[in-house]
Design an enzyme around this catalytic site. Structure first.
Site, PDB file in Angstrom:
ATOM      1  CG  PHE A 140      -1.603   1.572   2.279  1.00  0.00           C
ATOM      2  CD1 PHE A 140      -3.031   1.396   0.933  1.00  0.00           C
ATOM      3  CD2 PHE A 140      -1.811   1.954   2.608  1.00  0.00           C
ATOM      4  CE1 PHE A 140      -3.384   2.325   1.486  1.00  0.00           C
ATOM      5  CE2 PHE A 140      -2.096   2.953   3.008  1.00  0.00           C
ATOM      6  CZ  PHE A 140      -3.347   2.629   1.366  1.00  0.00           C
ATOM      7  N   PRO A 145       8.350  10.676   0.500  1.00  0.00           N
ATOM      8  CG  PRO A 145       9.971   9.825  -1.001  1.00  0.00           C
ATOM      9  CD  PRO A 145       8.244  10.056  -1.092  1.00  0.00           C
ATOM     10  N   GLY A 148       4.906  12.376   5.988  1.00  0.00           N
ATOM     11  CA  GLY A 148       3.716  10.799   6.113  1.00  0.00           C
ATOM     12  C   GLY A 148       2.424  11.419   6.506  1.00  0.00           C
ATOM     13  CB  THR A 175       4.298  -2.632   5.382  1.00  0.00           C
ATOM     14  OG1 THR A 175       4.857  -1.784   6.455  1.00  0.00           O
ATOM     15  CG2 THR A 175       4.754  -4.816   5.597  1.00  0.00           C
ATOM     16  CG  ASP A 347      13.872  -0.027  33.792  1.00  0.00           C
ATOM     17  OD1 ASP A 347      15.487  -0.548  33.809  1.00  0.00           O
ATOM     18  OD2 ASP A 347      13.437  -0.560  34.874  1.00  0.00           O
ATOM     19  CG  MET A 348      10.927  -3.764  36.262  1.00  0.00           C
ATOM     20  SD  MET A 348       9.159  -4.181  35.824  1.00  0.00           S
ATOM     21  CE  MET A 348       8.959  -4.728  37.160  1.00  0.00           C
ATOM     22  CD  GLU A 374      -2.338   1.549   9.758  1.00  0.00           C
ATOM     23  OE1 GLU A 374      -3.094   1.997   9.070  1.00  0.00           O
ATOM     24  OE2 GLU A 374      -2.001   0.114   8.625  1.00  0.00           O
ATOM     25  CB  THR A 376       2.578   9.732  14.096  1.00  0.00           C
ATOM     26  OG1 THR A 376       1.941  11.204  14.529  1.00  0.00           O
ATOM     27  CG2 THR A 376       3.736   9.801  13.227  1.00  0.00           C
ATOM     28  CG  PHE A 394      -4.829  17.920  11.510  1.00  0.00           C
ATOM     29  CD1 PHE A 394      -3.754  17.375  11.868  1.00  0.00           C
ATOM     30  CD2 PHE A 394      -6.352  17.235  11.525  1.00  0.00           C
ATOM     31  CE1 PHE A 394      -4.005  15.805  12.632  1.00  0.00           C
ATOM     32  CE2 PHE A 394      -6.359  16.754  12.425  1.00  0.00           C
ATOM     33  CZ  PHE A 394      -5.388  15.800  12.707  1.00  0.00           C
TER      34      PHE A 394
HETATM   35  P1  TGC Z   1      -9.843  15.203   6.765  1.00  0.00           P
HETATM   36  O1  TGC Z   1     -10.156  16.947   6.245  1.00  0.00           O
HETATM   37  O2  TGC Z   1      -9.685  14.760   8.103  1.00  0.00           O
HETATM   38  O3  TGC Z   1     -10.079  14.397   5.843  1.00  0.00           O
HETATM   39  C1  TGC Z   1     -10.418  13.845   3.996  1.00  0.00           C
HETATM   40  C2  TGC Z   1     -11.663  13.462   3.801  1.00  0.00           C
HETATM   41  O4  TGC Z   1     -11.133  12.037   4.417  1.00  0.00           O
HETATM   42  C3  TGC Z   1     -12.393  11.501   4.986  1.00  0.00           C
HETATM   43  N1  TGC Z   1     -11.891  10.531   6.368  1.00  0.00           N
HETATM   44  C4  TGC Z   1     -11.823   9.481   6.369  1.00  0.00           C
HETATM   45  N2  TGC Z   1     -12.246   8.723   6.094  1.00  0.00           N
HETATM   46  C5  TGC Z   1     -12.053   7.348   6.486  1.00  0.00           C
HETATM   47  N3  TGC Z   1     -11.682   7.086   7.373  1.00  0.00           N
HETATM   48  C6  TGC Z   1     -10.820   7.982   8.895  1.00  0.00           C
HETATM   49  N4  TGC Z   1     -10.111   7.635   9.189  1.00  0.00           N
HETATM   50  C7  TGC Z   1     -11.129   9.193   7.502  1.00  0.00           C
HETATM   51  N5  TGC Z   1     -11.048  10.359   8.264  1.00  0.00           N
HETATM   52  C8  TGC Z   1     -11.163  11.550   7.250  1.00  0.00           C
HETATM   53  C9  TGC Z   1     -12.914  13.289   5.622  1.00  0.00           C
HETATM   54  O5  TGC Z   1     -13.876  12.514   6.260  1.00  0.00           O
HETATM   55  C10 TGC Z   1     -13.174  13.282   4.819  1.00  0.00           C
HETATM   56  O6  TGC Z   1     -13.750  12.714   3.301  1.00  0.00           O
HETATM   57  P2  TGC Z   1     -14.810  14.824   1.832  1.00  0.00           P
HETATM   58  O7  TGC Z   1     -15.752  13.333   1.945  1.00  0.00           O
HETATM   59  O8  TGC Z   1     -15.442  15.830   3.518  1.00  0.00           O
HETATM   60  O9  TGC Z   1     -13.196  14.731   1.404  1.00  0.00           O
HETATM   61  O10 TGC Z   1      -8.306  15.433   6.044  1.00  0.00           O
HETATM   62  P3  TGC Z   1      -6.549  16.099   6.427  1.00  0.00           P
HETATM   63  O11 TGC Z   1      -6.261  16.393   5.477  1.00  0.00           O
HETATM   64  O12 TGC Z   1      -7.247  17.417   7.026  1.00  0.00           O
HETATM   65  O13 TGC Z   1      -5.743  14.969   7.246  1.00  0.00           O
HETATM   66  C11 TGC Z   1      -6.317  14.437   8.322  1.00  0.00           C
HETATM   67  C12 TGC Z   1      -5.255  13.338   9.206  1.00  0.00           C
HETATM   68  C13 TGC Z   1      -4.548  14.496   9.316  1.00  0.00           C
HETATM   69  C14 TGC Z   1      -5.714  13.240   9.974  1.00  0.00           C
HETATM   70  C15 TGC Z   1      -4.778  12.309   7.941  1.00  0.00           C
HETATM   71  O14 TGC Z   1      -4.232  13.223   6.809  1.00  0.00           O
HETATM   72  C16 TGC Z   1      -3.657  11.456   8.376  1.00  0.00           C
HETATM   73  O15 TGC Z   1      -4.936  10.278   8.911  1.00  0.00           O
HETATM   74  N6  TGC Z   1      -2.579  11.623   8.288  1.00  0.00           N
HETATM   75  C17 TGC Z   1      -1.413  10.193   9.086  1.00  0.00           C
HETATM   76  C18 TGC Z   1      -1.832   9.464   7.434  1.00  0.00           C
HETATM   77  C19 TGC Z   1      -0.958   7.763   8.047  1.00  0.00           C
HETATM   78  O16 TGC Z   1      -1.852   7.561   9.342  1.00  0.00           O
HETATM   79  N7  TGC Z   1      -0.489   7.555   7.367  1.00  0.00           N
HETATM   80  C20 TGC Z   1      -0.500   5.985   7.215  1.00  0.00           C
HETATM   81  C21 TGC Z   1       0.118   5.484   5.675  1.00  0.00           C
HETATM   82  S1  TGC Z   1       0.302   3.804   6.084  1.00  0.00           S
HETATM   83  C22 TGC Z   1       0.732   2.614   6.986  1.00  0.00           C
HETATM   84  O17 TGC Z   1       1.535   3.869   7.962  1.00  0.00           O
HETATM   85  C23 TGC Z   1       1.028   1.521   6.442  1.00  0.00           C
HETATM   86  S2  TGC Z   1       1.860   0.468   8.128  1.00  0.00           S
HETATM   87  C24 TGC Z   1       1.357  -1.076   8.006  1.00  0.00           C
HETATM   88  C25 TGC Z   1       1.911  -1.736   8.836  1.00  0.00           C
HETATM   89  O18 TGC Z   1       2.813  -2.466   8.868  1.00  0.00           O
HETATM   90  O19 TGC Z   1       0.896  -2.575   9.879  1.00  0.00           O
HETATM   91  P1  FAD Z   2       6.583  12.799   9.333  1.00  0.00           P
HETATM   92  O1  FAD Z   2       5.268  13.239   8.875  1.00  0.00           O
HETATM   93  O2  FAD Z   2       7.310  14.166   9.111  1.00  0.00           O
HETATM   94  O3  FAD Z   2       6.163  13.085  11.331  1.00  0.00           O
HETATM   95  C1  FAD Z   2       7.257  13.819  11.411  1.00  0.00           C
HETATM   96  C2  FAD Z   2       7.035  14.495  12.920  1.00  0.00           C
HETATM   97  O4  FAD Z   2       5.819  15.314  13.116  1.00  0.00           O
HETATM   98  C3  FAD Z   2       6.033  13.185  14.215  1.00  0.00           C
HETATM   99  O5  FAD Z   2       6.179  12.652  15.802  1.00  0.00           O
HETATM  100  C4  FAD Z   2       4.965  13.450  14.016  1.00  0.00           C
HETATM  101  O6  FAD Z   2       4.348  13.338  14.923  1.00  0.00           O
HETATM  102  C5  FAD Z   2       5.191  15.175  14.380  1.00  0.00           C
HETATM  103  N1  FAD Z   2       4.078  15.590  13.534  1.00  0.00           N
HETATM  104  C6  FAD Z   2       3.448  16.341  11.824  1.00  0.00           C
HETATM  105  N2  FAD Z   2       2.252  17.081  11.815  1.00  0.00           N
HETATM  106  C7  FAD Z   2       2.678  17.758  13.344  1.00  0.00           C
HETATM  107  C8  FAD Z   2       1.810  18.657  13.512  1.00  0.00           C
HETATM  108  N3  FAD Z   2       0.942  19.035  12.961  1.00  0.00           N
HETATM  109  N4  FAD Z   2       1.558  19.154  15.030  1.00  0.00           N
HETATM  110  C9  FAD Z   2       2.679  18.128  15.683  1.00  0.00           C
HETATM  111  N5  FAD Z   2       3.754  16.980  15.476  1.00  0.00           N
HETATM  112  C10 FAD Z   2       4.066  16.968  14.822  1.00  0.00           C
HETATM  113  N6  FAD Z   2       3.271   4.211   4.957  1.00  0.00           N
HETATM  114  C11 FAD Z   2       2.550   3.227   3.756  1.00  0.00           C
HETATM  115  O7  FAD Z   2       2.068   4.267   3.138  1.00  0.00           O
HETATM  116  N7  FAD Z   2       2.449   2.106   3.903  1.00  0.00           N
HETATM  117  C12 FAD Z   2       3.368   1.472   3.886  1.00  0.00           C
HETATM  118  O8  FAD Z   2       3.160   0.011   4.320  1.00  0.00           O
HETATM  119  C13 FAD Z   2       4.050   2.149   5.516  1.00  0.00           C
HETATM  120  N8  FAD Z   2       3.959   1.107   6.200  1.00  0.00           N
HETATM  121  C14 FAD Z   2       5.547   1.411   7.378  1.00  0.00           C
HETATM  122  C15 FAD Z   2       6.546   0.625   8.029  1.00  0.00           C
HETATM  123  C16 FAD Z   2       7.263   1.284   9.077  1.00  0.00           C
HETATM  124  C17 FAD Z   2       8.097   0.119   9.631  1.00  0.00           C
HETATM  125  C18 FAD Z   2       6.940   2.764   9.031  1.00  0.00           C
HETATM  126  C19 FAD Z   2       8.102   3.158  10.347  1.00  0.00           C
HETATM  127  C20 FAD Z   2       6.580   3.533   8.578  1.00  0.00           C
HETATM  128  C21 FAD Z   2       5.188   2.840   7.519  1.00  0.00           C
HETATM  129  N9  FAD Z   2       4.065   3.621   6.773  1.00  0.00           N
HETATM  130  C22 FAD Z   2       4.191   3.072   6.004  1.00  0.00           C
HETATM  131  C23 FAD Z   2       5.410   5.539   6.561  1.00  0.00           C
HETATM  132  C24 FAD Z   2       4.165   5.723   8.085  1.00  0.00           C
HETATM  133  O9  FAD Z   2       2.663   5.990   8.042  1.00  0.00           O
HETATM  134  C25 FAD Z   2       4.834   7.079   7.851  1.00  0.00           C
HETATM  135  O10 FAD Z   2       6.116   6.973   8.707  1.00  0.00           O
HETATM  136  C26 FAD Z   2       4.183   7.669   8.875  1.00  0.00           C
HETATM  137  O11 FAD Z   2       2.648   8.497   9.225  1.00  0.00           O
HETATM  138  C27 FAD Z   2       5.044   9.206   9.798  1.00  0.00           C
HETATM  139  O12 FAD Z   2       4.985   9.901   8.722  1.00  0.00           O
HETATM  140  P2  FAD Z   2       6.914  10.897   8.525  1.00  0.00           P
HETATM  141  O13 FAD Z   2       7.430   9.021   8.431  1.00  0.00           O
HETATM  142  O14 FAD Z   2       6.979  11.539   7.057  1.00  0.00           O
HETATM  143  O15 FAD Z   2       6.790  11.476   9.862  1.00  0.00           O
END
Ligand code: TGC
Ligand code: FAD
Length: 394
Positions: A140, A145, A148, A175, A347-348, A374, A376, A394
């Site tokens: 996914f 870079p 995220g 991943t 630690d323990m 998923e 932070t 945000f």
């Molecule tokens: P925002 O205005 O909040 O939302 C935009 C549109 O999306 C809808 N929405 C959602 N829909 C479904 N589920 C949710 N959780 C949703 N959150 C929001 C929302 O209703 C809106 O819809 P519409 O129709 O009005 O357009 O968007 P924003 O730009 O303000 O962003 C919000 C924020 C910061 C929370 C979001 O960008 C975010 O969650 N950022 C974190 C990104 C993240 O988690 N990346 C993860 C990448 S994948 C990964 O890490 C996989 S690791 C997997 C593994 O190895 O296990």
């Molecule tokens: P950044 O977004 O650059 O954030 C840096 C720091 O700033 C963090 O501490 C954050 O909390 C803080 N920060 C950000 N915004 C704010 C704010 N508004 N106010 C205060 N603090 C803030 N992604 C995928 O798409 N697919 C995957 O399969 C996937 N797998 C992953 C596997 C691993 C092992 C790891 C480590 C990451 C993976 N990710 C994946 C990416 C992951 O989702 C991102 O690392 C995560 O969303 C954070 O993005 P970033 O690393 O760019 O940090």
């Protein structure tokens, strides 16, 4: 009626509030079968995999045979289990290692789910049955870079060229990337963000592994590069436009993580309980010190509250009532809980806590990723803050 002290001593230290007893028979069976897989097939090899920085691909057929890939999806060869069962699967797998749960999360919630929810009938038929059987592995691509946490600021873009799309850009920290047969990649288009299926071997697409990680070493993490990659229109997911596409996949995966990390914390506490009873210092077992008991009780308190949170979240999800901000609260709380428990267990154990002979340091290092990916911890706190105030910070 309140139970007597004698009955209370029979409580499971890893399940003080008897969550197990409130599960249905089917849910208990799912938990038991995954627990057996973890005991028999994961625990004997996982430390070596972690040390050697390799994902145990040999487990994929075993995971598939138990129906753990796309387990909560209906049809297309998927098991159609309920949300609580999916949570229990994550919990048991992460008791083994976060990397194994990550593999299943990405395959199920981040790759099969969007194809199931937003794909065409042809896409579902083409990919889902083979993904459920573990013959095709998915990844996914959302994170880029440059940052995220704010995927709305996506640079990867897709432009129409005749009947095709041309995708250009890069994704980071993905991943399963290097072992994936297909990638669900999210790209900016003139209509908004859209999802595309890019198959391995497509010209201009590369997925090199990210080496030298201290965390999730038994999991593959990669970069993805799209150098003007051409895919046909039929590879676009037709059912969603906008950020809600990828975010709704994240909701599924974050829900599973909230359960998964409980398993990691339980594994740490189980080992520590044994250790504190047998380790003698100052002429008494470590467990006979008030300070140690308070720390053990604190861990049990945190694990118990996380279990109850996830169980209630699962029941809400099964009733179709779960909201994204509830998922944020649970992902934040439970990851923080598990990381704190793993660090304190480390630690323990004293010096032994840094040894590969004990599980807490491996879980602790893994959980540093789990609390970051998923969304932070900060992102989830701000999501809950937005729910409380109605104001986006945000
Ligand atoms: P925002 O205005 O909040 O939302 C935009 C549109 O999306 C809808 N929405 C959602 N829909 C479904 N589920 C949710 N959780 C949703 N959150 C929001 C929302 O209703 C809106 O819809 P519409 O129709 O009005 O357009 O968007 P924003 O730009 O303000 O962003 C919000 C924020 C910061 C929370 C979001 O960008 C975010 O969650 N950022 C974190 C990104 C993240 O988690 N990346 C993860 C990448 S994948 C990964 O890490 C996989 S690791 C997997 C593994 O190895 O296990
Ligand atoms: P950044 O977004 O650059 O954030 C840096 C720091 O700033 C963090 O501490 C954050 O909390 C803080 N920060 C950000 N915004 C704010 C704010 N508004 N106010 C205060 N603090 C803030 N992604 C995928 O798409 N697919 C995957 O399969 C996937 N797998 C992953 C596997 C691993 C092992 C790891 C480590 C990451 C993976 N990710 C994946 C990416 C992951 O989702 C991102 O690392 C995560 O969303 C954070 O993005 P970033 O690393 O760019 O940090």
């Amino acid at each position: 009626m309140t139970k007597s002290h004698a009955d209370l001593t029979a409580l499971d230290p890893l399940d003080l509030f008897g969550v197990r007893r409130s599960l249905s028979e089917d849910e208990q069976m799912v938990q038991d079968s995954v627990a057996r897989l973890v005991d028999d097939k994961v625990l004997p090899i996982i430390q070596k995999c972690f040390e050697e920085h390799c994902f145990p691909k040999s487990l994929i057929p075993e995971l598939a045979a138990l129906g753990l890939l796309g387990s909560s999806l209906e049809g297309y060869g998927c098991a159609g289990l309920n949300a609580v069962s999916y949570g229990l699967i994550c919990q048991e797998l992460e008791r083994g290692d976060s990397g194994i749960r990550s593999f299943v999360s990405v395959q199920s919630s981040l790759c099969m789910y969007p194809i199931h929810a937003f794909g065409s009938e042809e896409q579902k038929q083409k990919y889902l049955p083979r993904m459920a059987r573990g013959e095709l592995i998915g990844c996914f691509g959302l994170t880029e870079p440059h940052g995220g946490s704010d995927p709305a600021n996506m640079k990867t873009h897709a432009k129409r060229r005749g009947a095709d799309w041309v995708i250009h850009g890069a994704k980071m920290w993905i991943t399963n990337g290097a072992i994936a047969d297909l990638c669900v990649v999210w790209a900016q288009t003139e209509d908004g963000i859209r999802g595309f299926i890019v198959e391995k071997g497509t010209k201009g697409f590369a997925a090199p592994e990210i080496e030298r990680k201290f965390s999730l070493r038994a999991s593959i993490t990669s970069s993805l590069f799209f150098d003007n990659v051409v895919v046909p229109q039929e590879n676009m997911l037709p059912g969603v436009v906008g950020l809600k596409g990828p975010l709704s996949c994240l909701t599924q995966a974050r829900y599973g993580i909230s359960w998964g990390v409980i398993g990691a914390a339980q594994a740490c506490l189980a080992q520590l309980l044994d250790y504190t009873k047998t380790r003698e210092l100052f002429g008494r077992p470590l467990a006979k010190n008030q300070a140690i008991q308070i720390r053990l009780a604190e861990m049990a308190r945190q694990i118990t509250t996380a279990q109850l949170l996830s169980l209630q979240l699962g029941r809400l999800k099964d009733r179709g009532e779960m909201t994204p901000s509830q998922v944020s609260l649970a992902k934040w709380n439970n990851c923080r809980m598990a990381l704190d428990v793993a660090r304190d267990c480390r630690d323990m154990l004293g010096g032994a806590g840094i040894s590969a002979e004990y599980v807490p340091i491996r879980h602790m290092l893994n959980l540093e990723s789990v609390i970051t990916y998923e969304g932070t911890e900060t992102i989830h706190q701000l999501t809950v803050g937005r729910e409380l105030t109605g104001i986006s910070a945000f």
